[in-house]
Design a protein around this motif. Structure first.
Motif, PDB file in Angstrom:
ATOM      1  N   UNK A  21       0.807  -1.228   0.000  1.00  0.00           N
ATOM      2  CA  UNK A  21       0.000   0.000   0.000  1.00  0.00           C
ATOM      3  C   UNK A  21       0.836   1.273   0.000  1.00  0.00           C
ATOM      4  N   UNK A  22       2.120   1.164   0.367  1.00  0.00           N
ATOM      5  CA  UNK A  22       2.918   2.371   0.602  1.00  0.00           C
ATOM      6  C   UNK A  22       3.596   2.840  -0.684  1.00  0.00           C
ATOM      7  N   UNK A  23       3.648   4.173  -0.823  1.00  0.00           N
ATOM      8  CA  UNK A  23       4.240   4.766  -2.023  1.00  0.00           C
ATOM      9  C   UNK A  23       5.762   4.619  -2.043  1.00  0.00           C
ATOM     10  N   UNK A  24       6.350   4.141  -0.934  1.00  0.00           N
ATOM     11  CA  UNK A  24       7.813   4.050  -0.887  1.00  0.00           C
ATOM     12  C   UNK A  24       8.355   3.118  -1.967  1.00  0.00           C
ATOM     13  N   UNK A  28      13.714   6.195  -4.468  1.00  0.00           N
ATOM     14  CA  UNK A  28      15.054   5.746  -4.831  1.00  0.00           C
ATOM     15  C   UNK A  28      15.551   4.701  -3.831  1.00  0.00           C
ATOM     16  N   UNK A  29      15.939   3.535  -4.345  1.00  0.00           N
ATOM     17  CA  UNK A  29      16.491   2.523  -3.427  1.00  0.00           C
ATOM     18  C   UNK A  29      15.428   1.647  -2.788  1.00  0.00           C
ATOM     19  N   UNK A  30      14.294   2.225  -2.446  1.00  0.00           N
ATOM     20  CA  UNK A  30      13.261   1.430  -1.767  1.00  0.00           C
ATOM     21  C   UNK A  30      12.599   0.457  -2.736  1.00  0.00           C
ATOM     22  N   UNK A  31      12.495   0.862  -3.988  1.00  0.00           N
ATOM     23  CA  UNK A  31      11.851  -0.031  -4.960  1.00  0.00           C
ATOM     24  C   UNK A  31      12.716  -1.274  -5.167  1.00  0.00           C
ATOM     25  N   UNK A  32      14.041  -1.076  -5.154  1.00  0.00           N
ATOM     26  CA  UNK A  32      14.955  -2.207  -5.248  1.00  0.00           C
ATOM     27  C   UNK A  32      14.712  -3.169  -4.096  1.00  0.00           C
ATOM     28  N   UNK A  33      14.587  -2.604  -2.893  1.00  0.00           N
ATOM     29  CA  UNK A  33      14.394  -3.424  -1.689  1.00  0.00           C
ATOM     30  C   UNK A  33      13.150  -4.298  -1.847  1.00  0.00           C
ATOM     31  N   UNK A  34      12.061  -3.679  -2.295  1.00  0.00           N
ATOM     32  CA  UNK A  34      10.797  -4.406  -2.453  1.00  0.00           C
ATOM     33  C   UNK A  34      10.936  -5.530  -3.485  1.00  0.00           C
ATOM     34  N   UNK A  35      11.469  -5.198  -4.656  1.00  0.00           N
ATOM     35  CA  UNK A  35      11.552  -6.193  -5.731  1.00  0.00           C
ATOM     36  C   UNK A  35      12.530  -7.316  -5.388  1.00  0.00           C
ATOM     37  N   UNK A  36      13.652  -6.948  -4.745  1.00  0.00           N
ATOM     38  CA  UNK A  36      14.625  -7.958  -4.292  1.00  0.00           C
ATOM     39  C   UNK A  36      13.968  -8.913  -3.299  1.00  0.00           C
ATOM     40  N   UNK A  37      13.311  -8.313  -2.315  1.00  0.00           N
ATOM     41  CA  UNK A  37      12.654  -9.076  -1.245  1.00  0.00           C
ATOM     42  C   UNK A  37      11.697 -10.102  -1.853  1.00  0.00           C
ATOM     43  N   UNK A  47       0.597  -6.462  -5.957  1.00  0.00           N
ATOM     44  CA  UNK A  47      -0.579  -5.594  -5.995  1.00  0.00           C
ATOM     45  C   UNK A  47      -0.166  -4.306  -5.300  1.00  0.00           C
ATOM     46  N   UNK A  48       0.118  -3.270  -6.082  1.00  0.00           N
ATOM     47  CA  UNK A  48       0.771  -2.062  -5.568  1.00  0.00           C
ATOM     48  C   UNK A  48      -0.142  -0.842  -5.693  1.00  0.00           C
ATOM     49  N   UNK A  49      -0.335  -0.126  -4.593  1.00  0.00           N
ATOM     50  CA  UNK A  49      -1.069   1.143  -4.642  1.00  0.00           C
ATOM     51  C   UNK A  49      -0.167   2.197  -5.275  1.00  0.00           C
ATOM     52  N   UNK A  50      -0.737   3.037  -6.127  1.00  0.00           N
ATOM     53  CA  UNK A  50       0.024   4.107  -6.764  1.00  0.00           C
ATOM     54  C   UNK A  50      -0.768   5.396  -6.620  1.00  0.00           C
ATOM     55  N   UNK A  51      -0.232   6.355  -5.881  1.00  0.00           N
ATOM     56  CA  UNK A  51      -0.983   7.599  -5.681  1.00  0.00           C
ATOM     57  C   UNK A  51      -0.881   8.441  -6.947  1.00  0.00           C
ATOM     58  N   UNK A  52      -1.858   9.293  -7.138  1.00  0.00           N
ATOM     59  CA  UNK A  52      -1.887  10.148  -8.321  1.00  0.00           C
ATOM     60  C   UNK A  52      -0.731  11.134  -8.383  1.00  0.00           C
ATOM     61  N   UNK A  53      -0.003  11.293  -7.267  1.00  0.00           N
ATOM     62  CA  UNK A  53       1.097  12.270  -7.242  1.00  0.00           C
ATOM     63  C   UNK A  53       2.377  11.742  -7.878  1.00  0.00           C
ATOM     64  N   UNK A  54       2.449  10.422  -8.076  1.00  0.00           N
ATOM     65  CA  UNK A  54       3.698   9.854  -8.594  1.00  0.00           C
ATOM     66  C   UNK A  54       3.914  10.256 -10.061  1.00  0.00           C
ATOM     67  N   UNK A  57       7.078   8.743 -15.233  1.00  0.00           N
ATOM     68  CA  UNK A  57       8.336   8.102 -15.631  1.00  0.00           C
ATOM     69  C   UNK A  57       8.939   7.289 -14.491  1.00  0.00           C
ATOM     70  N   UNK A  58       8.681   7.700 -13.248  1.00  0.00           N
ATOM     71  CA  UNK A  58       9.167   6.924 -12.093  1.00  0.00           C
ATOM     72  C   UNK A  58       8.424   5.601 -12.003  1.00  0.00           C
ATOM     73  N   UNK A  59       7.123   5.660 -12.254  1.00  0.00           N
ATOM     74  CA  UNK A  59       6.316   4.434 -12.237  1.00  0.00           C
ATOM     75  C   UNK A  59       6.748   3.492 -13.365  1.00  0.00           C
ATOM     76  N   UNK A  60       6.991   4.064 -14.531  1.00  0.00           N
ATOM     77  CA  UNK A  60       7.402   3.230 -15.666  1.00  0.00           C
ATOM     78  C   UNK A  60       8.757   2.579 -15.412  1.00  0.00           C
ATOM     79  N   UNK A  61       9.654   3.319 -14.773  1.00  0.00           N
ATOM     80  CA  UNK A  61      10.964   2.766 -14.407  1.00  0.00           C
ATOM     81  C   UNK A  61      10.777   1.563 -13.468  1.00  0.00           C
ATOM     82  N   UNK A  62       9.880   1.742 -12.498  1.00  0.00           N
ATOM     83  CA  UNK A  62       9.566   0.663 -11.557  1.00  0.00           C
ATOM     84  C   UNK A  62       9.016  -0.558 -12.314  1.00  0.00           C
ATOM     85  N   UNK A  63       8.134  -0.311 -13.262  1.00  0.00           N
ATOM     86  CA  UNK A  63       7.510  -1.402 -14.024  1.00  0.00           C
ATOM     87  C   UNK A  63       8.553  -2.133 -14.880  1.00  0.00           C
TER      88      UNK A  63
END
Length: 272
Positions: A21-24, A28-37, A47-54, A57-63
């Motif tokens: 649920x968290x936007x973290x 930077x760095x936190x997305x790596x932690x999540x995907x690695x984990x 199943x990831x919540x994405x707030x409208x503020x993101x 291009x950051x979301x696409x990088x994550x994807x």
């Protein structure tokens, strides 16, 4: 050796998903932690919540990073009130937002779909007239499901295990038939995990919908959870045990599991 492998894959079926649920996830760095984990634990659906503020291009990088690890990502969203609008407008907007994040990404990279977590039984309207709220919710889901199909997105309905015991069997069946391409059931009671979802599994199979069983890992006391609702103190081994019992009862056909949610899961896994 080979046996070790077979055992491990049985304990952690390929079909394990994770709620976050968290936007973290996008920091930077936190997305790596999540995907690695996730990758370390063979969890390949997010199943990831994405707030409208993101930023898009950051979301696409994550994807892109998720795709590199073969992790399927779904937009996690929903609000109890959305079930009261039979036009499905807020749900349709969420589906359109998911499609927008995918714009310009290569085939096979991007959001796989939307997990619609709308719990209309939490609204005031439900207390007055559950049947008409359930109808309105099914109408909304049907329209949003149609939009998702047009956009090439999967559409998953997140539901509690108790609609049938509240006399809503017929509308539940319509929801499965018309309002989703898959089900995710919050089976948050350790009393009768097989019996609680028997009807849901039967409906899912009748209409050829995959069904995901969600396990709660948040600590008792959070969101009114009691010991009976969560595996926080039982640990991952107990989740595996329950899962094996479900697989035995229903067979693996179309059945997968997911864990709610990332913050709690990190804690529970550390306690092992």
């Amino acid at each position: 050796g080979l046996w070790g492998c077979a055992e491990r894959s049985e304990a952690r079926p390929v079909g394990t998903g994770l709620f976050s649920w968290k936007a973290q996830a996008f920091q930077e760095g936190r997305s790596e932690e999540l995907l690695e984990w996730m990758a370390e634990r063979d969890i390949f659906a997010l199943y990831q919540a994405i707030s409208g503020d993101e930023e898009k291009d950051i979301i696409q990088e994550f994807l892109r990073n998720a795709a590199k690890r073969k992790i399927a990502v779904y937009l996690l969203t929903g609000d109890p009130e959305w079930g009261l609008d039979p036009s499905g407008k807020p749900m349709i907007e969420a589906v359109e937002r998911a499609a927008e994040y995918n714009e310009g990404l290569p085939e096979g990279i991007g959001l796989r779909g939307v997990l619609m977590d709308t719990e209309p039984y939490l609204t005031r309207g439900w207390d007055d007239d559950p049947s008409s709220v359930m109808e309105s919710y099914a109408d909304a889901m049907t329209r949003a499901n149609e939009t998702a199909r047009q956009k090439g997105l999967e559409y998953i309905a997140c539901i509690p295990y108790f609609y049938d015991s509240l006399g809503q069997e017929e509308t539940l069946e319509r929801l499965v038939r018309e309002g989703c391409g898959g089900l995710a059931v919050m089976n948050y009671h350790k009393n009768d995990e097989v019996g609680q979802i028997e009807n849901e599994v039967a409906l899912a199979r009748k209409y050829d919908r995959p069904i995901t069983v969600i396990y709660e890992l948040q600590p008792p006391g959070t969101h009114d959870l009691t010991e009976a609702n969560t595996y926080y103190n039982d640990g991952i081994a107990a989740v595996d045990e329950s899962w094996r019992a479900l697989m035995e009862a229903f067979g693996p056909n179309g059945l997968s599991r997911a864990i709610h949610e990332f913050e709690a899961a990190k804690e529970v896994w550390t306690l092992e």
